[in-house]
Design a protein around this motif. Sequence first.
Motif, PDB file in Angstrom:
ATOM      1  N   THR A 168       3.417  -7.730  10.434  1.00 33.90           N
ATOM      2  CA  THR A 168       3.013  -6.814   9.376  1.00 33.90           C
ATOM      3  C   THR A 168       2.209  -7.564   8.316  1.00 33.90           C
ATOM      4  OG1 THR A 168       4.977  -5.470   9.743  1.00 33.90           O
ATOM      5  CG2 THR A 168       3.835  -5.167   7.659  1.00 33.90           C
ATOM      6  N   SER A 218      -0.084  -7.022   4.633  1.00 36.04           N
ATOM      7  CA  SER A 218      -0.278  -6.093   3.517  1.00 36.04           C
ATOM      8  C   SER A 218      -1.220  -6.705   2.485  1.00 36.04           C
ATOM      9  CB  SER A 218       1.057  -5.734   2.872  1.00 36.04           C
ATOM     10  OG  SER A 218       1.672  -6.883   2.337  1.00 36.04           O
ATOM     11  N   ASP A 247       0.359  -4.786  12.322  1.00 31.59           N
ATOM     12  CA  ASP A 247       0.527  -3.568  11.538  1.00 31.59           C
ATOM     13  C   ASP A 247      -0.221  -3.764  10.229  1.00 31.59           C
ATOM     14  OD1 ASP A 247       1.243  -1.395  10.021  1.00 31.59           O
ATOM     15  OD2 ASP A 247       3.379  -1.527  10.494  1.00 31.59           O
ATOM     16  N   SER A 298      -1.152  -1.217   8.228  1.00 25.76           N
ATOM     17  CA  SER A 298      -1.021   0.035   7.482  1.00 25.76           C
ATOM     18  C   SER A 298      -1.047  -0.170   5.975  1.00 25.76           C
ATOM     19  CB  SER A 298       0.279   0.746   7.862  1.00 25.76           C
ATOM     20  OG  SER A 298       0.303   1.038   9.238  1.00 25.76           O
ATOM     21  N   ASP A 299      -0.581  -1.321   5.511  1.00 24.03           N
ATOM     22  CA  ASP A 299      -0.542  -1.592   4.076  1.00 24.03           C
ATOM     23  C   ASP A 299      -1.675  -2.502   3.611  1.00 24.03           C
ATOM     24  OD1 ASP A 299       1.726  -0.003   3.676  1.00 24.03           O
ATOM     25  OD2 ASP A 299       3.057  -1.652   4.253  1.00 24.03           O
ATOM     26  N   ARG A 324       2.673   3.686  12.666  1.00 22.31           N
ATOM     27  CA  ARG A 324       3.371   2.390  12.725  1.00 22.31           C
ATOM     28  C   ARG A 324       4.132   2.243  13.995  1.00 22.31           C
ATOM     29  NH1 ARG A 324       4.864   0.438   6.805  1.00 22.31           N
ATOM     30  NH2 ARG A 324       3.045   1.209   5.835  1.00 22.31           N
TER      31      ARG A 324
END
Length: 96
Positions: A9, A11, A39, A41-42, A96
Amino acid sequence: MSTDRTILTVSGELDMDTAPHLTQAADVLDLPGQTLALDLSDVTFVDSSGLNALLAVRHRVNVAGGTLELIGLCEQALHLLDLTGTRSLFTLRTGR
């Protein structure tokens, strides 16, 4: 073919200050024949340094016989991939 999948992840902004952290994180993963899912997404912004990091991670995963998935790219990042003609190099997923 392995069905193992590792999710990393990310971000914030993926730029010249943070891109090296992504490549370093991917370098320590041992993923022969596996899928690495980033990931994103952020992630709110990706510049050319971020794109280079994504391409470097893609190359590393491919050399190890695995696949790379990018999850949840923001519109700005998708636009960057389109502008540079690199969108087709990545497996893109939403959510996600």
